[in-house]
Motif scaffolding. Structure first.
Motif, short mmCIF file in Angstrom:
data_model
loop_
_atom_site.label_atom_id
_atom_site.label_comp_id
_atom_site.label_asym_id
_atom_site.label_seq_id
_atom_site.Cartn_x
_atom_site.Cartn_y
_atom_site.Cartn_z
N MET A 1 0.88 -1.07 0.04
CA MET A 1 0.14 -0.07 -0.02
C MET A 1 0.94 1.31 -0.12
O MET A 1 0.65 2.24 -0.46
CB MET A 1 -1.03 -0.10 1.35
N ILE A 2 2.04 1.29 0.83
CA ILE A 2 2.85 2.42 0.72
C ILE A 2 3.34 2.63 -0.59
O ILE A 2 3.80 3.76 -0.92
CB ILE A 2 3.91 2.15 1.90
N ARG A 3 3.67 1.65 -1.33
CA ARG A 3 4.26 1.82 -2.43
C ARG A 3 3.27 2.17 -3.60
O ARG A 3 3.48 3.11 -4.34
CB ARG A 3 4.70 0.16 -3.14
N ALA A 4 1.79 1.80 -3.48
CA ALA A 4 0.78 2.20 -4.51
C ALA A 4 0.23 3.57 -4.28
O ALA A 4 -0.38 4.09 -4.99
CB ALA A 4 -0.14 1.12 -4.40
N VAL A 5 0.13 4.08 -2.83
CA VAL A 5 -0.20 5.04 -2.84
C VAL A 5 0.58 6.43 -3.35
O VAL A 5 1.79 6.08 -3.20
CB VAL A 5 -0.55 5.46 -1.10
N ARG A 6 -0.15 7.42 -3.77
CA ARG A 6 0.86 8.51 -4.48
C ARG A 6 1.57 9.16 -3.25
O ARG A 6 1.14 9.30 -2.11
CB ARG A 6 -0.04 9.43 -5.23
N PRO A 7 2.67 9.87 -3.36
CA PRO A 7 3.19 10.75 -2.43
C PRO A 7 2.22 11.63 -1.96
O PRO A 7 1.38 12.58 -2.46
CB PRO A 7 4.37 11.50 -3.22
N GLY A 8 2.08 11.82 -0.69
CA GLY A 8 1.27 12.74 0.02
C GLY A 8 -0.36 12.33 0.15
O GLY A 8 -1.41 12.81 0.51
N GLY A 9 -0.48 10.92 -0.46
CA GLY A 9 -1.68 10.33 -0.43
C GLY A 9 -1.93 9.71 0.83
O GLY A 9 -1.31 9.68 1.83
#
Ligand SMILES: [Zn+2]
Ligand SMILES: [Zn+2]
Length: 326
Positions: A217-225
């Protein structure tokens, strides 16, 4: 003394026992349980993975019919169909004062801290009891607590035009996807399709509390997401905080919406495709095993379904100290 059948945990043993029907204390109502949903929390308690009262009647997702009221209760009368929120609020903290008792951090949980609903009867404070709307079945009423938990995502900072993902293939994920769709979210991937695109999502709703899922999930979320936390694992989960910090991921947790809103959601939406079979109380072991193995539909116990066996076992009344109220 009138007795009833109940799924009782005592030490390491969990079994159907005959125990006294509780008396409603002042301010409480006695509810005849029509159906009670089986939840991962019940299984964790049964396994001793969540600390609980002992002895304890398990079960917290239920609906039923009021049979008696304690002194001082005027809102309910015998015969009323009701649904019950299992969070018993402290009534004195800031959250309770703000009118969000569902999110009281100092609550006691039914079926964990005090006797729950895998029984023919349960006594509960009147303030957590709601009339079951006419159009709703008892099974739908018993499903109101999971709906209340899923509705919580709407309190977070996610927006309907966001590109979102509900991560995990399980009941909470299915229900949460339904809630988001109903609230007007149009860009939400409803199921996990690993590996996920990198930096792709404005938000991800977490429903699978394991380290590998957080990595993905940390990989897939956009920065600041945003990663919205929805699970209640029985033990802590390790998260790579450095990876999260590098992307300035916002973690936001959300326990419950309002119980009234969850009943209204059920009036407006047909959730019958998310509801599974109903079993006799005596089948709890088999039902727990299937649920722990990842049953995709909500399964239920119907405490009244074993009346025949109650008659045949009435002579085997168990003696022993059994507090009517831990
Ligand atoms: Zn539950
Ligand atoms: Zn409180």
């Amino acid at each position: 003394m009138t007795r009833m059948r109940a799924v009782v945990k005592e030490g390491n043993s969990v079994r159907v026992r005959r125990v006294p029907v509780p008396d409603p204390a002042p301010g409480e109502v006695l509810v005849r349980v029509e159906v009670a949903g089986v939840c991962r929390t019940d299984i964790y308690v049964a396994q001793g993975r969540i600390p609980s009262a002992d002895p304890l009647i398990l079960g917290h997702e239920f609906s039923g019919t009021v049979t008696r009221t304690g002194t001082g209760v005027s809102r309910f009368a015998a015969g009323d169909r009701v649904a019950v929120m299992p969070v018993l609020p402290c009534t004195t903290c800031a959250r309770c004062a703000q009118g969000t008792p569902e999110c009281c951090a100092h609550h006691r949980f039914l079926g964990v801290a005090r006797h729950g609903a895998f029984a023919e009867f349960v006594a509960v404070p009147a303030e957590v009891v709601r009339p079951l709307p006419d159009g709703l079945s008892f099974r739908e009423g018993a499903y109101a607590e999971p709906v209340c938990a899923s509705l919580a995502v709407l309190k977070t900072g996610i927006r309907t035009d966001d590109l979102g993902m509900v991560y995990g293939a399980n009941r909470i994920a299915d229900l949460t996807a339904r809630v988001l769709d109903s609230a007007g979210f149009r860009h939400v991937a409803a199921a996990r399709t690993a590996p996920l695109a990198v930096d792709a999502y404005d938000f991800i709703v977490e429903t699978q509390p394991v380290s590998s899922a957080f990595e993905e999930m940390i990989r897939a979320v956009r920065p600041g997401g945003r990663i919205v936390l929805k699970s209640r694992p029985a033990a802590p989960v390790s998260i790579d905080l450095t990876a999260a910090l590098r992307k300035e991921v916002i973690f936001e947790s959300a326990a419950y919406g309002t119980f009234q809103a969850s009943l209204e959601f059920l009036v407006r939406h047909d959730v019958s495709d998310l509801l599974g079979d109903t079993h006799a109380l005596e089948d709890f072991e088999r039902v727990f095993a299937a649920d722990g193995a990842g049953e995709r539909l909500k399964t239920f116990l119907a405490p009244g379904a074993g009346l025949q066996s109650r008659r045949t076992t009435a002579s085997r009344v168990e003696a022993g100290a059994y507090p009517s109220r831990p």
